[in-house]
Every structure is written in C-alpha cells, then in structure tokens.
Design a protein around this motif. Structure first.
Motif, short mmCIF file in Angstrom:
data_model
loop_
_atom_site.label_atom_id
_atom_site.label_comp_id
_atom_site.label_asym_id
_atom_site.label_seq_id
_atom_site.Cartn_x
_atom_site.Cartn_y
_atom_site.Cartn_z
N ILE A 105 -71.77 -121.97 22.77
CA ILE A 105 -72.05 -121.50 24.06
C ILE A 105 -70.57 -122.00 25.14
O ILE A 105 -70.80 -123.38 24.91
CB ILE A 105 -73.02 -121.38 25.32
CG1 ILE A 105 -74.31 -120.33 24.77
CG2 ILE A 105 -72.79 -120.85 26.51
CD1 ILE A 105 -74.18 -118.83 24.10
N THR A 106 -69.79 -121.36 25.54
CA THR A 106 -68.41 -121.77 26.55
C THR A 106 -68.70 -121.16 27.66
O THR A 106 -69.50 -119.88 27.09
CB THR A 106 -67.47 -122.69 26.29
OG1 THR A 106 -66.33 -121.59 25.77
CG2 THR A 106 -67.43 -123.28 24.76
N GLY B 84 -67.99 -119.85 30.53
CA GLY B 84 -66.33 -118.00 31.09
C GLY B 84 -66.04 -118.37 31.95
O GLY B 84 -66.89 -118.80 33.84
N ASP C 140 -69.84 -114.54 32.53
CA ASP C 140 -68.99 -114.21 30.86
C ASP C 140 -69.21 -115.49 30.24
O ASP C 140 -68.72 -116.52 30.60
CB ASP C 140 -67.54 -113.67 31.41
CG ASP C 140 -67.51 -112.49 32.30
OD1 ASP C 140 -68.37 -111.90 32.01
OD2 ASP C 140 -66.87 -112.01 32.38
N ILE C 141 -69.76 -115.62 29.45
CA ILE C 141 -70.04 -116.22 28.13
C ILE C 141 -69.51 -116.02 27.40
O ILE C 141 -69.47 -115.33 26.30
CB ILE C 141 -71.78 -116.85 28.23
CG1 ILE C 141 -72.20 -115.71 27.49
CG2 ILE C 141 -72.20 -117.75 29.06
CD1 ILE C 141 -73.42 -115.94 26.97
N ASN C 142 -68.55 -117.27 26.39
CA ASN C 142 -68.10 -117.39 24.74
C ASN C 142 -68.87 -118.09 23.91
O ASN C 142 -69.92 -119.13 24.09
CB ASN C 142 -67.14 -118.04 24.74
CG ASN C 142 -66.29 -118.07 26.41
OD1 ASN C 142 -65.19 -116.64 26.12
ND2 ASN C 142 -65.44 -119.17 27.15
N PHE D 167 -70.03 -118.20 20.34
CA PHE D 167 -70.22 -119.19 19.12
C PHE D 167 -70.99 -118.97 18.30
O PHE D 167 -72.48 -118.87 17.64
CB PHE D 167 -69.15 -120.25 18.84
CG PHE D 167 -67.82 -120.45 19.31
CD1 PHE D 167 -66.65 -120.48 19.42
CD2 PHE D 167 -68.00 -120.59 20.95
CE1 PHE D 167 -65.73 -120.50 20.12
CE2 PHE D 167 -66.52 -121.17 22.13
CZ PHE D 167 -66.35 -120.76 21.57
N LEU E 183 -65.39 -117.68 17.72
CA LEU E 183 -65.99 -117.09 18.46
C LEU E 183 -66.17 -115.66 18.16
O LEU E 183 -65.02 -114.65 17.60
CB LEU E 183 -64.54 -116.54 19.04
CG LEU E 183 -65.01 -116.14 21.11
CD1 LEU E 183 -66.31 -116.72 21.74
CD2 LEU E 183 -63.56 -116.39 21.29
N ASP F 206 -67.45 -111.35 19.14
CA ASP F 206 -66.21 -110.50 19.81
C ASP F 206 -67.08 -108.77 19.49
O ASP F 206 -67.90 -109.14 19.20
CB ASP F 206 -64.65 -110.81 19.44
CG ASP F 206 -64.24 -109.71 17.96
OD1 ASP F 206 -65.07 -109.18 17.13
OD2 ASP F 206 -63.41 -110.30 18.15
N ASP G 197 -68.43 -105.17 26.67
CA ASP G 197 -68.57 -106.45 28.04
C ASP G 197 -69.26 -107.12 27.15
O ASP G 197 -70.48 -107.69 28.06
CB ASP G 197 -68.28 -106.25 28.79
CG ASP G 197 -67.70 -106.96 29.84
OD1 ASP G 197 -67.17 -107.92 29.08
OD2 ASP G 197 -68.05 -106.84 31.18
N ASN H 86 -69.59 -110.25 26.15
CA ASN H 86 -70.44 -111.52 26.84
C ASN H 86 -71.16 -111.44 28.14
O ASN H 86 -70.74 -112.69 28.55
CB ASN H 86 -68.77 -112.55 26.29
CG ASN H 86 -68.42 -112.22 26.61
OD1 ASN H 86 -67.72 -110.72 27.69
ND2 ASN H 86 -66.62 -112.59 27.59
N HIS H 87 -70.81 -110.47 28.51
CA HIS H 87 -71.23 -110.24 30.08
C HIS H 87 -72.63 -110.05 30.16
O HIS H 87 -73.95 -109.20 29.88
CB HIS H 87 -70.69 -109.23 31.04
CG HIS H 87 -70.59 -108.63 32.15
ND1 HIS H 87 -70.42 -109.46 33.26
CD2 HIS H 87 -71.69 -108.26 32.71
CE1 HIS H 87 -70.52 -108.69 34.76
NE2 HIS H 87 -71.70 -107.69 33.87
#
Ligand SMILES: [Zn+2]
Length: 128
Positions: free
Chosen positions: A28-29, A31, A79-81, A83, A88, A90, A120, A122-123
């Motif tokens: 995770i990164t 957002g 919001d997280i990115n 992986f 990543l 989507d 959405d 990643n929200h």
C-alpha cells in the motif's frame, strides 16, 4: 457520536486495513485523505491545475467526483494505492480489491468502499 470520535475510529480501522493488506500479500501507498471544500469543488466541476511550462493553469477535465458531500471533506475517507506483485491495481483488477473491501466492511457497519459501487476501487470511507 461526535465527528472527532468517528475520525479516530476511522483512522484506527485504516491502520488495521493496511496491516491486513500486507498480511494478505498486498503493498500500500497512501493517497488522498483530507480534501478542502475548494479542492472538492474543482473535482466536482471537473477542473485541475496543470503545469504549462513554468506556469500553472486551471484546465477543464472530466469530473473526478460525483458529489459535493465527499467523506474526504470530513476526514472520513482515504484513497490508497494498492499493489500486488509490484503492480498498481486499477479498475481492471476488481476481484483483487474484493478481500480488502470485505475486510474493511467487517471492521465497522458504517464502513463502505468503492468496490461496492463499481468504481473508485481504492476509496475507503466511513459514514457518520
Ligand atoms: Zn476517495
């Protein structure tokens, strides 16, 4: 329950979600979390600040939000990115978001996320 208390519960549950993601083989990164009303308005109306040479310019884009009542305004959304295997995720990876969505929902009855809306992904948010 006060907004501040809900914000604290949300923050704690986000930390649990991140740990769960790592334990499940995701990375995770972070957002966007808090969003000002001005930023929300730009997203809702479909504007973005673009770099044009050394200048910044307001440009018309597709709207990034469907509402002026985003939980980001109340610090109750993140919001997280996400992986998986270094890639990543989507909107084409819907099923890979499912375990995170189900875990998120299990943490609090007020939790929901983009997975359940079909966009959405990643929200992650808490209703309050
Ligand atoms: Zn969001």
């Amino acid at each position: 329950m006060s907004l501040r208390k809900n914000q604290s519960i949300f923050a704690l549950n986000i930390s649990k979600l991140i740990v769960y993601a790592y334990e499940s083989g995701y990375e995770i990164t972070l957002g966007e979390a808090y969003r000002t009303k001005s930023q929300q308005y730009l997203y809702f109306e479909g504007y973005n600040i673009m770099k044009l040479g050394s200048d910044l310019k307001l440009a018309k884009t597709d709207p990034k939000s469907k509402t002026m009542f985003s939980k980001h305004l109340k610090k109750l959304a993140l919001d997280i990115n996400v992986f998986k295997d270094g890639r990543l995720l989507d909107k084409n990876d819907k099923e890979l978001f499912k375990p995170l969505a189900e875990y998120w929902k299990s943490l609090n009855p007020k939790n929901t996320c983009g997975y359940y809306w079909g966009w959405d992904y990643n929200h992650f948010q808490m209703s309050a």
